[in-house]
Scaffold this motif. Sequence first.
Motif, short mmCIF file in Angstrom:
data_model
loop_
_atom_site.label_atom_id
_atom_site.label_comp_id
_atom_site.label_asym_id
_atom_site.label_seq_id
_atom_site.Cartn_x
_atom_site.Cartn_y
_atom_site.Cartn_z
N GLY A 93 0.81 -1.21 0.00
CA GLY A 93 0.00 0.00 0.00
C GLY A 93 0.84 1.26 0.00
N SER A 94 1.93 1.26 0.75
CA SER A 94 2.79 2.44 0.78
C SER A 94 3.57 2.59 -0.52
CB SER A 94 3.74 2.38 1.98
OG SER A 94 4.61 1.29 1.84
N ILE A 95 3.91 1.48 -1.16
CA ILE A 95 4.60 1.56 -2.45
C ILE A 95 3.66 2.13 -3.51
CG2 ILE A 95 5.55 0.16 -4.32
CD1 ILE A 95 6.76 -1.65 -2.18
N LEU A 96 2.39 1.71 -3.48
CA LEU A 96 1.44 2.18 -4.47
C LEU A 96 1.03 3.63 -4.25
CD1 LEU A 96 -0.84 -0.95 -4.96
CD2 LEU A 96 1.00 -0.13 -6.42
N ASP A 97 1.31 4.21 -3.08
CA ASP A 97 1.03 5.62 -2.84
C ASP A 97 2.02 6.52 -3.59
OD1 ASP A 97 -1.20 5.31 -1.30
OD2 ASP A 97 -0.10 5.34 0.60
N ASN A 98 3.15 5.98 -3.96
CA ASN A 98 4.16 6.73 -4.67
C ASN A 98 3.81 6.76 -6.16
OD1 ASN A 98 6.43 7.85 -5.77
ND2 ASN A 98 7.86 6.43 -4.82
N GLY A 99 3.63 7.95 -6.72
CA GLY A 99 3.25 8.08 -8.12
C GLY A 99 4.30 7.57 -9.09
N ALA A 100 5.57 7.62 -8.68
CA ALA A 100 6.64 7.13 -9.54
C ALA A 100 6.57 5.62 -9.73
CB ALA A 100 7.99 7.52 -8.96
N VAL A 101 5.93 4.93 -8.82
CA VAL A 101 5.76 3.48 -8.93
C VAL A 101 4.37 3.15 -9.44
CG1 VAL A 101 5.71 1.33 -7.61
CG2 VAL A 101 7.42 3.05 -7.07
N TYR A 102 3.37 3.88 -8.99
CA TYR A 102 1.98 3.56 -9.28
C TYR A 102 1.66 3.67 -10.77
CZ TYR A 102 -3.08 3.95 -9.35
OH TYR A 102 -4.39 3.77 -9.63
N TYR A 103 2.00 4.79 -11.40
CA TYR A 103 1.61 4.99 -12.79
C TYR A 103 2.32 4.06 -13.77
CZ TYR A 103 -1.12 8.83 -11.07
OH TYR A 103 -2.04 9.57 -10.40
N PRO A 104 3.63 3.82 -13.61
CA PRO A 104 4.23 2.81 -14.50
C PRO A 104 3.61 1.42 -14.32
CG PRO A 104 5.94 4.16 -13.55
CD PRO A 104 4.66 4.53 -12.86
N LEU A 105 3.26 1.05 -13.09
CA LEU A 105 2.58 -0.23 -12.89
C LEU A 105 1.18 -0.22 -13.48
CD1 LEU A 105 3.52 -1.31 -9.26
CD2 LEU A 105 4.17 -2.41 -11.38
N LEU A 106 0.46 0.88 -13.29
CA LEU A 106 -0.91 0.97 -13.77
C LEU A 106 -0.98 0.80 -15.29
CD1 LEU A 106 -3.89 1.66 -12.99
CD2 LEU A 106 -3.33 4.02 -13.60
N PHE A 107 -0.10 1.45 -16.01
CA PHE A 107 -0.12 1.35 -17.47
C PHE A 107 0.80 0.26 -18.00
CE2 PHE A 107 -1.47 5.75 -16.66
CZ PHE A 107 -2.70 5.68 -17.27
#
Length: 96
Positions: free
Chosen positions: A4-18
């Motif tokens: 959850g804390s890793i996914l709060d970081n936009g630098a990790v979240y958006y590359p994973l999301l797309f």
Amino acid sequence: MLLGSILDNGAVYYPLLFGIPVVAGIVVAWKHVPRRRALWILAAVCAAEMLVDLAFDEERGSDLPFFVIVGLILFGLSAFVRSLVLRLRRPGRAAE
């Protein structure tokens, strides 16, 4: 909750999301998965990604329409990437 804390970081979240739908689209095209099965696999990948994202959301009820729309966009992205990879991998294309 480390995830959850890793996914709060936009630098990790958006590359994973797309990135996950793009990689899934490439893999189903590369493995020559039949069209119907490939679309089901891509739908399952996008649904699983949205379910994980929904699980870590604090306001699940109010954000549900958002997650449905994002899931549909990601499914479209993965299907587009699949069709693009299939088009680029056509026999005789390497000679151009």
